[in-house]
Scaffold this motif. Structure first.
Motif, mmCIF file in Angstrom:
data_model
loop_
_atom_site.group_PDB
_atom_site.id
_atom_site.type_symbol
_atom_site.label_atom_id
_atom_site.label_comp_id
_atom_site.label_asym_id
_atom_site.label_seq_id
_atom_site.Cartn_x
_atom_site.Cartn_y
_atom_site.Cartn_z
ATOM 1 N N PRO A 45 4.908 -14.477 2.539
ATOM 2 C CA PRO A 45 4.824 -13.030 2.481
ATOM 3 C C PRO A 45 5.322 -12.243 3.709
ATOM 4 N N ALA A 47 5.255 -8.991 6.368
ATOM 5 C CA ALA A 47 4.400 -7.828 6.621
ATOM 6 C C ALA A 47 4.907 -6.520 5.902
ATOM 7 N N PRO A 48 4.104 -5.419 5.473
ATOM 8 C CA PRO A 48 4.549 -4.290 4.858
ATOM 9 C C PRO A 48 5.467 -3.525 6.170
ATOM 10 N N LEU A 56 -2.002 -4.447 10.742
ATOM 11 C CA LEU A 56 -1.934 -5.785 9.787
ATOM 12 C C LEU A 56 -2.817 -6.622 9.769
ATOM 13 N N ASP A 59 -5.647 -6.550 7.396
ATOM 14 C CA ASP A 59 -5.274 -6.378 6.055
ATOM 15 C C ASP A 59 -5.567 -7.676 5.246
ATOM 16 N N TYR A 62 -3.051 -9.457 2.756
ATOM 17 C CA TYR A 62 -1.868 -9.847 3.285
ATOM 18 C C TYR A 62 -2.127 -11.268 3.939
ATOM 19 N N TRP A 63 -3.079 -11.451 4.519
ATOM 20 C CA TRP A 63 -3.564 -12.817 5.097
ATOM 21 C C TRP A 63 -4.220 -13.613 4.193
ATOM 22 N N ASP A 65 -2.668 -13.858 1.343
ATOM 23 C CA ASP A 65 -1.405 -14.559 0.868
ATOM 24 C C ASP A 65 -0.940 -15.569 1.809
#
Length: 444
Positions: A45, A47-48, A56, A59, A62-63, A65
């Motif tokens: 993934p 990062a946005p 982040l 988040d 995210y982590w 994923d």
């Protein structure tokens, strides 16, 4: 060299390597060489866009994923990730496929193709680390790298002084002490202050340099394996250079965890580990020697002297597949981003460290200063600093709470229990550790 230039060189070098050998495609069809990078981009993934590392870090989606890239035991809460770092699944699959090919093709491969592919991996590693290819040689780990640097450093005369500290790694302390026999030098050891601050650490090294006018060599551990303190290496290195003192840096726990480049250390000699925080297979590290300084390290036994950094280490027959898996390991590392990794890991560390400071009966061995912080931190029960007490405490955390940590010894203040999260560690797992600390502190 810019970060973009280094990345381009890494990808060019990686393109030369058989990321998954032809014969292994049936076992790992998802890693067909032609599609490897595209599939990796989809599996790791990103990062946005526009999100800072600090934002982040919290988040959870995210982590989660990122954590899904790792196969991790469910037998315990794994908070002992300082020994080595787990490979992400794509790296593991690639490593397994490479191992199968090396085993199948044996010396036919090793004699014909491996030398060029190893050199491609070396060139790629140099680019990823921000150094020139003639400045590094790959090793089996940081211990081998640092032993080559310490044992080979030849600018010492009888009566000179070398210095190490209580936070340094045991094998490196032993290598420094051996210099008394090898070079006839005086070996001095210092104890770093506890609790420690940025200024007190620098002052400790400054006073040691002033006390020993014949000091010629200094060992500095960037992030130590006992309590996780991150030293202000560049500041200490500059002080040393002004006094004509050379520095060897143990960056085993720094590279891959901290948002830095080798040049940032301001040191000419660095030992590097690539199987801790980069995520390469176990048994991969590197020696860095700044261009122009190679002759200050003796060639390995029987090797020809000269300016080729590769003559300073002779590993012999190594794990071919481990070195060839480096491209994918670095690619995963770079896609997640080292600044993002550092923010996440230190966020997990702070999640237990700061509340634990308020628990009566717990002594936390960690600084609140982010300049001195890493993913690693340590604690002990107050008044319980013997090795036996901390071995028992680590065992108790596993037996009663299912939390796996590790005891560490060697600090001047005594033994402790080390906690090291990883990218797959969750907030809930850190909270489980914190709940366990409340209970063991209450029970004594």
């Amino acid at each position: 060299m810019s970060a973009d230039q280094g990345r381009r060189r890494w990808l060019r070098a990686g393109a030369l390597l058989p990321l998954v050998p032809l014969g292994a495609r049936a076992a790992a069809p998802s890693l067909d060489p032609a599609a490897t990078l595209a599939q990796l981009a989809a599996s790791v993934p990103r990062a946005p866009a526009g999100v800072t590392p600090a934002a982040l870090a919290s988040d959870r989606r995210y982590w989660s994923d990122v954590a899904a890239l790792y196969d991790v035991t469910d037998r315990v809460v794994q908070l002992e990730n300082g020994y080595w770092g787990a490979m992400a699944r794509p790296v593991l699959q690639n490593y397994q496929a490479l191992t199968a090919t090396v085993n199948r093709d044996s010396s036919w491969y090793a004699r014909r193709d491996y030398p060029a592919e190893f050199e491609a991996a070396r060139a790629g590693a140099a680019g990823a680390l921000g150094v020139e290819v003639d400045e590094i040689v790959l090793t089996r780990g940081a211990t081998e790298a640092l032993q080559a640097l310490i044992g080979g450093y030849n600018r010492l005369a009888p009566g000179d002084v070398v210095l190490c500290a209580d936070i340094d790694y045991d094998a490196m302390i032993a290598a420094m002490r051996w210099l008394k026999q090898r070079r006839g030098v005086e070996v001095v050891s210092i104890n770093l202050p506890e609790p420690f601050s940025h200024d007190s650490v620098i002052d400790c090294y400054a006073k040691a340099m002033a006390r020993h006018p014949r000091l010629k060599l200094l060992l500095i551990t960037q992030v130590n394996h006992r309590n996780g303190m991150q030293l202000p290496v560049a500041d200490i290195s500059r002080m040393a250079r002004q006094r004509g003192i050379d520095v060897i840096v143990d960056a085993a726990h720094g590279v891959g965890q901290l948002d830095m480049r080798i040049a940032d250390l301001q040191a000419d000699f660095v030992g590097i580990n690539l199987h801790k925080w980069i995520g390469a297979p176990v048994g991969v590290g590197a020696v860095y020697i700044k261009r122009g300084r190679v002759r200050d390290i003796d060639p390995y036994m029987g090797e020809q002297d000269g300016d080729d950094v590769r003559t300073r280490v002779h590993t012999g027959t190594a794990n071919f597949a481990a070195f060839l898996a480096l491209p994918l390991a670095f690619e995963v590392h770079q896609r997640i981003g080292v600044a993002n990794k550092q923010a996440r890991l230190q966020g997990l560390r702070n999640r237990w460290v700061e509340p634990a400071r308020e628990i009566a009966g717990i002594e936390v061995l960690a600084s609140a200063d982010p300049r001195l912080s890493s993913a690693i931190a340590a604690f002990r029960l107050k008044g319980q600093a013997t090795l036996a007490q901390n071995v028992a405490l680590a065992k108790r955390l596993v037996a009663e709470h299912g939390v796996f940590t590790i005891h560490r010894d060697g600090l001047a203040s005594g033994a402790c229990v080390r906690v090291t999260p990883s990218l797959f560690t969750t907030e809930a797992q850190v909270d489980r550790l914190l709940a366990a600390l409340h209970k063991v502190a209450k029970q004594g």
